[in-house]
Motif scaffolding. Structure first.
Motif, mmCIF file in Angstrom:
data_model
loop_
_atom_site.group_PDB
_atom_site.id
_atom_site.type_symbol
_atom_site.label_atom_id
_atom_site.label_comp_id
_atom_site.label_asym_id
_atom_site.label_seq_id
_atom_site.Cartn_x
_atom_site.Cartn_y
_atom_site.Cartn_z
ATOM 1 N N GLY A 1 0.917 -1.112 -0.023
ATOM 2 C CA GLY A 1 -0.049 0.016 -0.114
ATOM 3 C C GLY A 1 0.669 1.263 -0.121
ATOM 4 O O GLY A 1 0.410 2.363 -0.658
ATOM 5 N N SER A 2 2.124 1.138 0.587
ATOM 6 C CA SER A 2 2.869 2.371 0.529
ATOM 7 C C SER A 2 3.378 2.708 -0.560
ATOM 8 O O SER A 2 3.765 3.853 -0.802
ATOM 9 N N THR A 3 3.622 1.784 -1.580
ATOM 10 C CA THR A 3 3.843 2.135 -2.787
ATOM 11 C C THR A 3 2.922 2.771 -3.827
ATOM 12 O O THR A 3 3.047 3.136 -4.809
ATOM 13 N N ILE A 4 1.489 2.453 -3.324
ATOM 14 C CA ILE A 4 0.333 3.025 -4.237
ATOM 15 C C ILE A 4 -0.350 4.239 -3.684
ATOM 16 O O ILE A 4 -0.269 5.018 -4.474
ATOM 17 N N PHE A 5 -0.409 4.300 -2.371
ATOM 18 C CA PHE A 5 -1.410 5.477 -2.091
ATOM 19 C C PHE A 5 -0.619 6.552 -2.194
ATOM 20 O O PHE A 5 -1.082 7.532 -2.543
ATOM 21 N N PRO A 6 0.780 6.826 -1.643
ATOM 22 C CA PRO A 6 1.486 7.873 -1.698
ATOM 23 C C PRO A 6 1.758 8.462 -3.033
ATOM 24 O O PRO A 6 2.041 9.821 -3.482
ATOM 25 N N ALA A 7 1.800 7.582 -3.926
ATOM 26 C CA ALA A 7 1.927 7.748 -5.511
ATOM 27 C C ALA A 7 0.665 8.844 -5.739
ATOM 28 O O ALA A 7 0.902 9.396 -6.884
ATOM 29 N N LEU A 8 -0.411 8.680 -5.403
ATOM 30 C CA LEU A 8 -1.602 9.676 -5.765
ATOM 31 C C LEU A 8 -1.201 11.056 -5.319
ATOM 32 O O LEU A 8 -1.669 12.098 -5.891
ATOM 33 N N PHE A 9 -0.451 11.285 -4.439
ATOM 34 C CA PHE A 9 0.069 12.875 -3.969
ATOM 35 C C PHE A 9 1.364 13.061 -4.726
ATOM 36 O O PHE A 9 2.031 14.125 -4.362
ATOM 37 N N GLY A 10 1.948 12.334 -5.601
ATOM 38 C CA GLY A 10 3.138 12.300 -6.028
ATOM 39 C C GLY A 10 3.234 13.545 -6.696
ATOM 40 O O GLY A 10 4.531 14.294 -6.952
ATOM 41 N N VAL A 11 1.978 14.165 -7.571
ATOM 42 C CA VAL A 11 2.322 15.301 -8.375
ATOM 43 C C VAL A 11 2.706 16.601 -7.244
ATOM 44 O O VAL A 11 3.379 17.250 -7.535
ATOM 45 N N ILE A 12 2.108 16.675 -5.994
ATOM 46 C CA ILE A 12 2.298 17.694 -5.233
ATOM 47 C C ILE A 12 4.001 17.579 -4.610
ATOM 48 O O ILE A 12 4.647 18.576 -4.856
ATOM 49 N N VAL A 13 4.237 16.456 -4.282
ATOM 50 C CA VAL A 13 5.670 16.314 -3.961
ATOM 51 C C VAL A 13 6.547 16.757 -4.851
ATOM 52 O O VAL A 13 7.556 17.560 -4.704
ATOM 53 N N VAL A 14 6.579 16.161 -6.358
ATOM 54 C CA VAL A 14 7.416 16.272 -7.298
ATOM 55 C C VAL A 14 7.195 17.689 -7.756
ATOM 56 O O VAL A 14 8.294 18.505 -7.887
ATOM 57 N N GLY A 15 5.912 18.212 -7.948
ATOM 58 C CA GLY A 15 5.663 19.630 -8.339
ATOM 59 C C GLY A 15 6.307 20.625 -7.500
ATOM 60 O O GLY A 15 6.968 21.531 -7.957
ATOM 61 N N SER A 16 6.037 20.438 -6.229
ATOM 62 C CA SER A 16 6.572 21.502 -5.113
ATOM 63 C C SER A 16 8.220 21.718 -5.215
ATOM 64 O O SER A 16 8.721 22.561 -4.954
ATOM 65 N N SER A 17 8.698 20.276 -5.368
ATOM 66 C CA SER A 17 10.113 20.180 -4.982
ATOM 67 C C SER A 17 10.626 20.934 -6.352
ATOM 68 O O SER A 17 11.698 21.994 -6.333
ATOM 69 N N LEU A 18 10.343 20.611 -7.654
ATOM 70 C CA LEU A 18 10.695 21.068 -8.890
ATOM 71 C C LEU A 18 10.538 22.685 -8.827
ATOM 72 O O LEU A 18 11.369 23.524 -9.370
ATOM 73 N N TYR A 19 9.391 23.155 -8.535
ATOM 74 C CA TYR A 19 9.353 24.640 -8.426
ATOM 75 C C TYR A 19 10.033 25.495 -7.617
ATOM 76 O O TYR A 19 10.799 26.448 -7.942
ATOM 77 N N LEU A 20 10.428 24.716 -6.364
ATOM 78 C CA LEU A 20 11.438 25.161 -5.604
ATOM 79 C C LEU A 20 13.014 25.297 -6.186
ATOM 80 O O LEU A 20 13.597 26.553 -6.304
ATOM 81 N N TYR A 21 13.285 24.274 -6.808
ATOM 82 C CA TYR A 21 14.577 24.086 -7.314
ATOM 83 C C TYR A 21 14.767 25.014 -8.555
ATOM 84 O O TYR A 21 15.577 25.793 -8.612
#
Lengths: 145, 307
Positions: free
Chosen positions: B49-69
């Motif tokens: 489950g830990s590989t499936i559910f957090p992936a649903l939020f992946g856009v937020i994690v990746v997006g915010s990180s890339l935005y900062l960078y």
């Protein structure tokens, strides 16, 4: 497609490992009164126990305490024990089915605990906990009114 | 964009399964390892489950990180070998703090508690991971790395490597490693202490890869063989239901919020250490340790008087 294969492989892997765990460590755990008492008093050394009821299937043990606002529970979780000291008001109901009594608890991590009891008096004590809970709830309503 | 695979955890899964099988056979033979079928099933389902559910939020994690960078980085550190080595060490340093916050701040603990909820300590416990990590937002702790100029994909890759390293030391099958290794690296012995509920072992050994962070920041406690580790939670779970396991601390936070009298209590129920209550009716790890120390002192004084 690759993700689906990984998912299917993971599910198969989980099934294999669970079967292996079951085969290599067959569960023979049983809860004795002495073991339950030892564990409970280790975690709650100040509690004075007035009555002990052990389920026939050796899966659960209930302690009535001198402080009647609380109950002690020792519950077999696989091959390990979970010990709880719960407020008596957390017993929200009981389902009685022949010798089985399932206590429903206001506890998200231990929502139900089942006792198998031959002794009528023990069954009455456990069922009484639920009646207390119902009375407690009614008193709350009376107080609110 | 650095050319690093972002799905190495997927490829690691077969190795994890193979190592669990190896641990089962070796551990069964010499009696050093114990598995329970229901506990194992829960741990592995949590892992899946830990590989499936957090992936649903992946856009937020990746997006915010890339935005900062992309918009606020101070330097461009590229993706050379030196950058990769420094990134690995820095990611481990920030992992130490994410992990420490995970035990000391209840909002983070609500996610991390899942990893500690097994009363067993074996390789399947390593895979008992949270489904709600992105809700806790522990990923923000890595953000200084993006501002410094480490590309987020490098940090994600190093974080994955860090987690893969952490898999092997969730075992009782290995006692101690060579002294030099125990001094620098996180090992089964150090991490057994971390998973223990013995009062003297609480809140210790937060390291991911290098145990030196614990030694540096005063949280290192060595394993004492005369004080065997008891694994699990201070108040252990009474269910194997994965959904209840995944959500139980969040439910507890919401229940506490219902009884909060003011905004300060709302904040503290979420941000104070786990176990905090306004009236002290539950115990934090600091309170448990203080009580234990008092008892030890009383025992020592009694012995002195007897002598």
């Amino acid at each position: 497609m690759a993700k689906l294969l990984i998912l299917a492989g993971s599910i198969l892997g989980i099934a294999l490992l669970v079967v292996m765990a079951k085969y290599l460590w067959p569960s023979r755990s049983a809860l004795s009164k002495e073991h339950a008492l030892r564990r409970y008093t280790h975690e709650n050394p100040d509690d004075k126990i007035s009555q002990t009821i052990v389920s026939n299937d050796a899966g659960a043990c209930l302690f009535l305490l001198e402080d009647s606002h609380y109950l002690g529970l020792v519950y077999l979780m696989g091959d390990r024990l979970t010990v709880r000291r719960i407020p008596r008001s957390d017993v929200s109901g009981a389902l009685v089915n022949d010798n089985n009594i399932a206590l429903t608890l206001n506890d998200f991590t231990m929502p139900q605990i089942t006792f198998t009891l031959d002794s009528l008096s023990d069954r009455q004590v456990i069922a009484g906990l639920a009646s207390d809970a119902i009375l407690h709830a009614q008193n709350k309503e009376v107080q609110n009114a | 964009m650095p050319d690093l695979p972002q799905n190495i955890l997927d490829f690691a899964a077969p190795f994890f399964i193979a190592l669990i099988i190896l641990e089962m056979f070796l551990g069964r033979r010499n009696g050093s390892v114990v598995y329970d079928a229901k506990d194992t099933a829960t741990s592995l389902i949590m892992g899946l489950g830990s590989t499936i559910f957090p992936a649903l939020f992946g856009v937020i994690v990746v997006g915010s990180s890339l935005y900062l960078y992309e918009n606020f980085r101070l330097f461009d550190l590229g993706s050379g070998w030196l950058t990769l080595i420094v990134a690995f060490i820095m990611t481990d340093f920030f992992y130490y703090w994410i992990h420490r916050f995970g035990h000391r701040i209840r909002w983070f603990w609500a996610s991390h508690v899942i990893h500690h909820s097994s009363q067993h300590y074996n390789l399947s416990t390593a895979l008992r991971q949270t489904w709600t990590g992105p809700i806790s937002m522990g990923f923000v702790v890595y953000m200084p790395l993006y501002l410094l100029g480490f590309h987020p994909f490098i940090v994600f890759f190093m974080h994955a490597l860090n987690l893969i390293y952490q898999f092997w030391f969730h075992t009782e099958a290995i006692d101690k490693c060579p002294n030099w290794f125990e001094a620098i690296m996180n090992t089964p012995s150090h991490h057994r202490v971390h998973h223990s509920t013995n009062p003297e072992y609480l809140d210790a050994n937060y390291a991911g890869v290098f145990i030196v962070w614990d030694k540096l920041f005063g949280t290192f406690v060595p394993e004492d063989k005369s004080n065997p580790c008891r694994y699990g939670l201070v108040s252990n779970l009474g269910t194997f239901n994965p959904i209840r396991v995944a959500l139980h601390e969040w439910v507890a936070i919401f229940k506490d919020w219902r009884h909060a009298k003011n905004l300060k209590e709302v904040m503290l129920y979420a941000l104070a250490p786990p176990g905090w209550t306004p009236d002290g009716s539950r115990m934090t790890s600091d309170m448990i340790k203080a009580e234990w120390r008092e008892k030890q002192l009383a025992i020592a004084n009694e012995k002195k008087e007897e002598a």
